[in-house]
Write a protein that holds these residues in place. Structure first.
Motif: not given
Length: 571
Positions: A322-323, A346-348, A369-370, A401-402
């Motif tokens: 995750k970042l 973020s991105d996981r 996600a934002a 959550f995209y």
């Protein structure tokens, strides 16, 4: 017929009632004796008077007190208070007697009784504020002194050796010389000093400007941290405090004297690698506002075989990368209220999923996600004379959550935290209780689930449930909603100039809920045990915790470190 003459003769032998009443002195006469310090005359006059009056008891008590016959003074005044409970003079003078005998809590109780009879009595208000001031309880002293327009500030002094920008430090003060220091100004100034983030310890003291003066000097005493730390030893302890769990905490303070601070964390534990860095500083040189940017990268191995009860989805161990990047902005609205706003992206990515599991599963879904977050903390109740406070907190996040079948989600959390110092001075003994609750709406990313347990990246402790097993996360209860209570008592065992050792027995209870995906604790969990907290040089505390799960009887041991004034590594 023989008895009546005897009674008659006996009555004649007794002093007439008018004679006894004449032995009583008027209030003006007794006051005159008091002004002339003729205490023996007061005792003689009041001792012969057989007429009950408040003045007789009052001046008799004063006379005994002036002669330092404290026990008799207390008895005379207490007798007067019993007979005349609405006369405020008795509790006031009883307070004076208790004060002379250095029985300060007793003096406080008498003065509070006097103020119930007359809430505007300046003498009692000033006396009570002075007792709290001498006892080191400045908040309580200000609470009462402010009611009579005290204390006037003569000057504000700070250590000229401090490296922080003097103009920035000056703006942290909400009071000024030649004015009354109010309780609200005192609290707000302390909040701003804390938000600067460069003082690991700080205190505001009042001292009389001169002997007999009605004015006070306000002095700031701080322990300032600059650069990598205050000393080589302190810096080494602070940076390397996480070595037992393969973590270092490099920190840099007060860059260019502007209270710009950099906090970071680097963890090379093969099961949960993490790199975190944040930069924060006052906004436009105003200590009331502070901005913050941060970046957080994680590579963690999870094993949820004990906490994920879902027979259809064969998930046990997996890897999560995750970042997250974020920014925030906070304000100290007053001494009672602070708020923060922030946002993050973020991105996981899930990897090494077991056979049969897929990143299309609703639990382990890849994607970005934002989120936008808001947080508010408000002091609901503060009773400085009882050294009690009840704080509240509310936090909400709205995000998107995209990913397929996902979309908007939200989380809300609330808290109530009570702190009580039962003793009149110091923090040798402290009782704390916290209630916490959280709820999610919509489908949140897996890493936004709540966790109840002890884990260094988690702030919802259930202290007999360790969040990791063999270093892998996922061992403590997870859920989309939760309720949690933490109760503990802190007691100093040993203190000197370098170290402080405290013992903190605790009782925790909580439950995680999740009706959608198979998480949750299924029942209320109860943990008890104790933490041993060793505070050492540099404000670093080593915390050893023993916990017992009252449901299963399992014993657990855990070690971590904390740092006063350090950053929270929880966005």
């Amino acid at each position: 017929m023989r008895i009546r003459p005897a009674i008659f003769l006996l009555l004649l032998a007794l002093p007439p009632a008018s004679h006894a009443q004449n032995a009583c002195r008027s209030a003006a006469e007794l006051q005159k004796f008091t002004d002339q310090s003729e205490w023996s005359h007061i005792l003689e006059a009041t001792g012969q008077c057989r007429t009950e009056s408040a003045d007789e008891d009052y001046y008799r008590g004063l006379a005994f007190a002036a002669l330092e016959r404290w026990t008799e003074a207390q008895a005379a005044l207490a007798a007067g208070e019993t007979k005349y409970p609405q006369d405020k003079r008795f509790p006031e003078e009883l307070a004076g007697v208790a004060f002379k005998r250095q029985r300060f809590p007793e003096a406080e109780r008498h003065l509070h009784r006097a103020l119930k009879l007359d809430p505007h009595d300046r003498y009692a208000i000033n006396f009570l504020g002075t007792i709290y001031f001498l006892g080191g309880n400045l908040e309580a002293a200000l609470k009462y002194w402010n009611r009579i327009g005290k204390p006037q500030i003569n000057q504000i002094t700070t250590d000229p050796q401090l490296r922080i920008d003097p103009a920035l430090l000056d703006r942290a003060f909400t009071c000024s010389p030649a004015s009354v220091l109010t309780l609200e100004q005192y609290r707000t100034t302390l909040e701003r000093l804390g938000q600067l983030g460069v003082f690991s310890a700080y205190r505001l003291d009042l001292a009389p400007a001169a002997e007999g003066s009605e004015k006070f000097d306000l002095t700031l005493s701080v322990v300032e941290t600059n650069g990598w730390g205050r000393s080589k030893a302190g810096t080494m302890i602070s940076v390397l405090r996480g070595l037992p769990y393969e973590t270092v905490y490099p920190e840099f303070y007060n860059l260019r004297h502007s209270a710009l601070n950099i906090h970071s964390l680097f963890r090379w534990d093969s099961q949960k690698r993490r790199a975190f860095v944040s930069v924060s500083a006052p906004l436009a040189g105003n200590p009331k506002f502070r901005y913050r940017f941060y970046a957080d990268g994680r590579n963690e191995n999870w094993n949820i075989s004990r906490t994920f009860i879902q027979p259809v989805l064969p998930v046990a161990a997996f890897n999560l990368e995750k970042l997250e990047l974020g920014a925030g902005f906070g304000s100290i609205a007053s001494g009672r209220w602070t708020w923060d706003l922030g946002m993050s992206v973020s991105d996981r990515r899930f990897r090494n999923l077991p056979s049969g599991a897929s990143t299309r599963d609703p639990v382990l879904t890849n994607g970005a996600a934002a989120e936008v977050r808001a947080r508010s903390n408000y002091a609901l109740i503060r009773i400085p004379e009882k050294r009690f406070r009840l704080d509240s907190g509310a936090q909400a996040a709205v995000g998107n959550f995209y990913a397929k079948d996902f979309g908007r989600f939200a989380t809300v959390q609330g808290s109530l935290a009570a702190h009580w110092l039962p003793q009149a001075r110091g923090d040798d003994f402290e009782i704390a209780e916290g209630f916490y609750a959280g709820k999610t709406f919509g489908r949140v990313p897996f890493d936004d689930l709540f966790m109840l347990g002890l884990e260094r990246d988690n702030n919802l402790p259930l202290r007999a449930h360790i969040g990791t097993e063999n270093g892998q996360k996922g061992n403590a209860p997870l859920g989309r909603d939760y309720l949690l209570s933490n109760w503990e008592v802190n007691k100093d065992l040993y203190t000197n100039a370098w170290i402080e050792l405290r013992l903190a027995p605790f009782l925790d209870t909580g439950r995680a809920y999740d009706r959608q995906d198979g998480f949750g604790s299924r029942q209320w969990l109860w943990d008890t045990g104790a933490s041993l907290k060793l505070k050492v040089l540099g404000g670093v505390a080593l915390v050893f915790t023993y916990g017992k799960d009252l449901r299963t009887g399992r014993n657990t041991f855990y070690f971590t470190t904390t740092r006063e004034g350090g950053a929270s590594f929880l966005p």
